[in-house]
Write an enzyme that holds these catalytic residues in place. Structure first.
Site, mmCIF file in Angstrom:
data_model
loop_
_atom_site.group_PDB
_atom_site.id
_atom_site.type_symbol
_atom_site.label_atom_id
_atom_site.label_comp_id
_atom_site.label_asym_id
_atom_site.label_seq_id
_atom_site.Cartn_x
_atom_site.Cartn_y
_atom_site.Cartn_z
ATOM 1 N N ASN A 7 0.880 -1.168 0.000
ATOM 2 C CA ASN A 7 0.000 0.000 0.000
ATOM 3 C C ASN A 7 0.918 1.218 0.000
ATOM 4 O O ASN A 7 1.392 1.665 1.042
ATOM 5 C CB ASN A 7 -0.886 -0.038 1.252
ATOM 6 C CG ASN A 7 -1.829 1.144 1.319
ATOM 7 O OD1 ASN A 7 -1.734 2.088 0.541
ATOM 8 N ND2 ASN A 7 -2.744 1.095 2.280
ATOM 9 N N ARG A 99 -2.637 -2.176 -3.349
ATOM 10 C CA ARG A 99 -3.802 -1.313 -3.191
ATOM 11 C C ARG A 99 -3.643 -0.198 -4.225
ATOM 12 O O ARG A 99 -2.616 0.483 -4.259
ATOM 13 C CB ARG A 99 -3.817 -0.695 -1.804
ATOM 14 C CG ARG A 99 -4.932 0.300 -1.673
ATOM 15 C CD ARG A 99 -4.742 1.219 -0.515
ATOM 16 N NE ARG A 99 -5.882 2.127 -0.445
ATOM 17 C CZ ARG A 99 -5.823 3.296 0.178
ATOM 18 N NH1 ARG A 99 -4.724 3.675 0.764
ATOM 19 N NH2 ARG A 99 -6.872 4.070 0.202
ATOM 20 N N HIS A 189 -12.549 3.521 0.017
ATOM 21 C CA HIS A 189 -12.572 2.565 1.136
ATOM 22 C C HIS A 189 -13.314 1.290 0.737
ATOM 23 O O HIS A 189 -13.788 0.546 1.600
ATOM 24 C CB HIS A 189 -13.315 3.131 2.373
ATOM 25 C CG HIS A 189 -12.538 4.104 3.198
ATOM 26 N ND1 HIS A 189 -13.173 5.027 3.996
ATOM 27 C CD2 HIS A 189 -11.222 4.297 3.375
ATOM 28 C CE1 HIS A 189 -12.262 5.759 4.619
ATOM 29 N NE2 HIS A 189 -11.064 5.331 4.252
ATOM 30 N N HIS A 217 -17.171 2.983 8.035
ATOM 31 C CA HIS A 217 -15.723 2.900 8.265
ATOM 32 C C HIS A 217 -15.311 4.216 8.910
ATOM 33 O O HIS A 217 -15.290 5.262 8.261
ATOM 34 C CB HIS A 217 -14.979 2.686 6.939
ATOM 35 C CG HIS A 217 -13.490 2.649 7.110
ATOM 36 N ND1 HIS A 217 -12.729 1.508 6.944
ATOM 37 C CD2 HIS A 217 -12.613 3.616 7.452
ATOM 38 C CE1 HIS A 217 -11.463 1.780 7.183
ATOM 39 N NE2 HIS A 217 -11.368 3.056 7.485
ATOM 40 N N LEU A 218 -15.015 4.163 10.213
ATOM 41 C CA LEU A 218 -14.650 5.380 10.942
ATOM 42 C C LEU A 218 -13.208 5.271 11.413
ATOM 43 O O LEU A 218 -12.909 4.628 12.426
ATOM 44 C CB LEU A 218 -15.587 5.567 12.153
ATOM 45 C CG LEU A 218 -17.097 5.536 11.865
ATOM 46 C CD1 LEU A 218 -17.902 5.663 13.145
ATOM 47 C CD2 LEU A 218 -17.482 6.631 10.866
ATOM 48 N N GLY A 219 -12.303 5.834 10.647
ATOM 49 C CA GLY A 219 -10.881 5.846 11.026
ATOM 50 C C GLY A 219 -10.410 7.273 10.919
ATOM 51 O O GLY A 219 -11.125 8.192 11.320
ATOM 52 N N ARG A 250 -10.467 15.982 7.284
ATOM 53 C CA ARG A 250 -11.294 16.384 6.139
ATOM 54 C C ARG A 250 -12.668 16.851 6.615
ATOM 55 O O ARG A 250 -13.226 16.256 7.547
ATOM 56 C CB ARG A 250 -11.482 15.218 5.164
ATOM 57 C CG ARG A 250 -10.203 14.758 4.498
ATOM 58 C CD ARG A 250 -10.520 13.770 3.375
ATOM 59 N NE ARG A 250 -9.338 13.039 2.995
ATOM 60 C CZ ARG A 250 -9.225 11.703 3.052
ATOM 61 N NH1 ARG A 250 -10.234 10.971 3.460
ATOM 62 N NH2 ARG A 250 -8.106 11.129 2.687
ATOM 63 N N GLY A 341 -10.520 2.431 12.933
ATOM 64 C CA GLY A 341 -9.951 2.672 14.274
ATOM 65 C C GLY A 341 -10.976 3.142 15.298
ATOM 66 O O GLY A 341 -11.026 2.647 16.424
ATOM 67 N N ILE A 342 -11.822 4.099 14.926
ATOM 68 C CA ILE A 342 -12.829 4.623 15.868
ATOM 69 C C ILE A 342 -13.998 3.635 15.990
ATOM 70 O O ILE A 342 -14.424 3.277 17.089
ATOM 71 C CB ILE A 342 -13.351 6.005 15.394
ATOM 72 C CG1 ILE A 342 -12.191 7.014 15.316
ATOM 73 C CG2 ILE A 342 -14.454 6.506 16.309
ATOM 74 C CD1 ILE A 342 -12.540 8.343 14.654
ATOM 75 N N GLY A 343 -14.485 3.168 14.844
ATOM 76 C CA GLY A 343 -15.642 2.264 14.835
ATOM 77 C C GLY A 343 -15.367 0.962 15.571
ATOM 78 O O GLY A 343 -16.246 0.408 16.239
ATOM 79 N N GLU A 395 -8.124 -4.922 5.275
ATOM 80 C CA GLU A 395 -8.004 -4.683 3.837
ATOM 81 C C GLU A 395 -6.869 -5.492 3.219
ATOM 82 O O GLU A 395 -6.981 -5.982 2.103
ATOM 83 C CB GLU A 395 -7.781 -3.185 3.591
ATOM 84 C CG GLU A 395 -9.019 -2.367 3.911
ATOM 85 C CD GLU A 395 -8.716 -0.907 4.184
ATOM 86 O OE1 GLU A 395 -8.317 -0.590 5.319
ATOM 87 O OE2 GLU A 395 -8.861 -0.097 3.262
#
Ligand code: ADP
Length: 414
Positions: A7, A99, A189, A217-219, A250, A341-343, A395
């Protein structure tokens, strides 16, 4: 088969070596031989690697550019010094999976890299000028070191979204911009959303056709995808990854007129405003403290920092707003899946997002939610009609598996 997963970004390079084949895929018995990261490329880079289950090792290596980093990394993986079991030379890297961020409209699935596919990936550079060139460099350096006989496969962030209907991917702009400049929603994603949708099916013993879910997807980057019958019908990221949810740096959705207003008032060019929307907005911009959710949670709890709290409020509100919108777009869903990461790790953020969704049939089980972090787990009560799950993403594993499947001529089922 040892698959090297690359990646490649402009200043960092993530990699894994995964032992897998069709048989292992079927048995879920893939083996991660090593994983690592090169950061700070362009100077004294930091090379971090963990072989098997050994602890991470970190060292500094001067690496002037991405090409040097790729060469260093591939030579290291193939060397005996790496200590990776069964790897003694280039011949022990059997395939490479890359990727690739943007596949435009050309790629509806992962593809073996030939001169033709390489040209098509190059043609997508105008859509992802910051990402595709690094991905292409990864392909070229691997070719140079491992030779043309080592198969390489491109796995695109965008290809999962080929099923989006026109009404979801078209912007209400003059149609000629779509025709002339390919201005449309592509979605990103995709590998992560596809992986967790596949794990959800496995977990619930469902067929693809019966998969009706919203994946979050919460990162650092954040996106939501509405999946009906196993395929995306809408997604929050757009022509670029800037649209949609609030992210680390963002902005996600804003009124497009704001670009011009800020440009005029602050004396900036439109590309400077775009950079600001990508790099200084989101959680960082709102809080003025950090793009890191853990830091913001700490600040809002300990000192009661108002702006940290506000950033978290806007983040959770936007996520819930998308869930509501997607429930309407996809005629209802069976489950919401949290990843990233957050999710995966934040009990509190999951609870905040789900709070107030009882009208939609979602009742969170506080005990399950508290225990779920980092592992596959249902976090809603048994009587919820809209369920919720935590499913850690992987991934790299999906890239390795797609590589095997493409080489074997098997269309990817997940
Ligand atoms: P990337 O998108 O760069 O791959 P990750 O998926 O690793 O990033 O997500 C990074 C985000 O996850 C950061 O905001 C980090 O604070 C957050 N995170 C990781 N662990 C936790 C946790 N236990 N609680 C809250 N947030 C967390």
């Amino acid at each position: 088969m040892n698959v090297l997963v690359l990646n490649a970004g402009s200043s960092s390079l993530k990699f894994q070596l995964i032992a897998t084949d069709l048989n292992r895929i079927q048995r879920d018995a893939d083996e991660r031989l090593c994983l690592g990261l090169v950061e700070g490329i362009g100077g004294d880079a930091a090379f971090t690697v963990a072989v098997g289950k050994s602890p991470k090792q970190k060292r500094k290596v001067p690496l002037a550019n991405l090409s040097a980093a790729l060469e260093y990394l591939i030579r290291w993986v193939a060397s005996e010094q790496s200590g990776i079991p069964g790897v003694r030379g280039f011949a022990d890297i059997h395939a490479v999976g890359h990727r690739v961020v943007h596949g435009g409209e050309a790629f509806s699935e992962s593809a073996i890299i030939t001169d033709e596919t390489l040209k098509a990936i190059e043609a997508c550079i105008e859509l992802a000028p910051l990402h595709n060139p690094s991905n292409i460099q990864g392909i070229l350096v691997a070719r140079q070191l491992l030779g043309m006989k080592t198969p390489q496969v491109a796995v695109f962030d965008t290809s999962f979204y080929h099923s989006l209907p026109e009404k979801a991917y078209l912007y209400a702009l003059p149609y000629r911009f779509y025709e002339r400049h390919h201005v449309r929603r592509y979605g990103f994603h995709g590998t992560s959303h596809r992986y967790v949708a596949y794990r959800y099916r496995r977990l619930c013993n469902l067929t693809r056709e019966k998969t009706h879910i919203i994946t979050l997807h919460l990162g650092n980057g954040c996106s939501a995808t509405a999946i009906r019958g196993g395929y995306p019908v809408d997604t929050s990221m757009g022509m670029t990854p800037l649209e949609g949810l609030v992210m680390g740096t963002r902005s996600g959705d804003i009124d497009p007129a704001i670009v011009n207003i800020i440009a005029e008032k602050e004396g900036l060019s439109s590309s400077e405003v775009e950079k600001l929307l990508n790099e200084q907005s989101g959680l960082l911009g709102l809080s003025g403290i950090s793009n890191d959710m853990r830091t913001l949670q700490q600040k809002s709890q300990e000192g009661g920092d108002r702006r940290a709290r506000l950033a978290i409020d806007v983040f959770c509100y936007r996520a819930r707003k998308y869930i509501g919108a997607f429930l309407a777009c996809m005629d209802g869903a069976d489950a919401i899946v949290f990843t990233g990461g957050i999710g995966e790790n934040s009990t509190e953020i999951r609870a905040r997002i789900c709070d107030g969704l009882e009208w939609a049939g979602l009742k969170l089980d506080a005990t399950r939610n508290g225990k779920a972090s980092g592992q596959e787990q249902q976090i809603s009560t048994e009587d919820s009609t809209l369920k919720a799950f935590v499913i850690p993403t992987d991934e790299e594993l999906l890239i390795a598996r797609d590589t095997v499947r493409c080489i074997s001529g098997q269309p990817h089922p997940s």
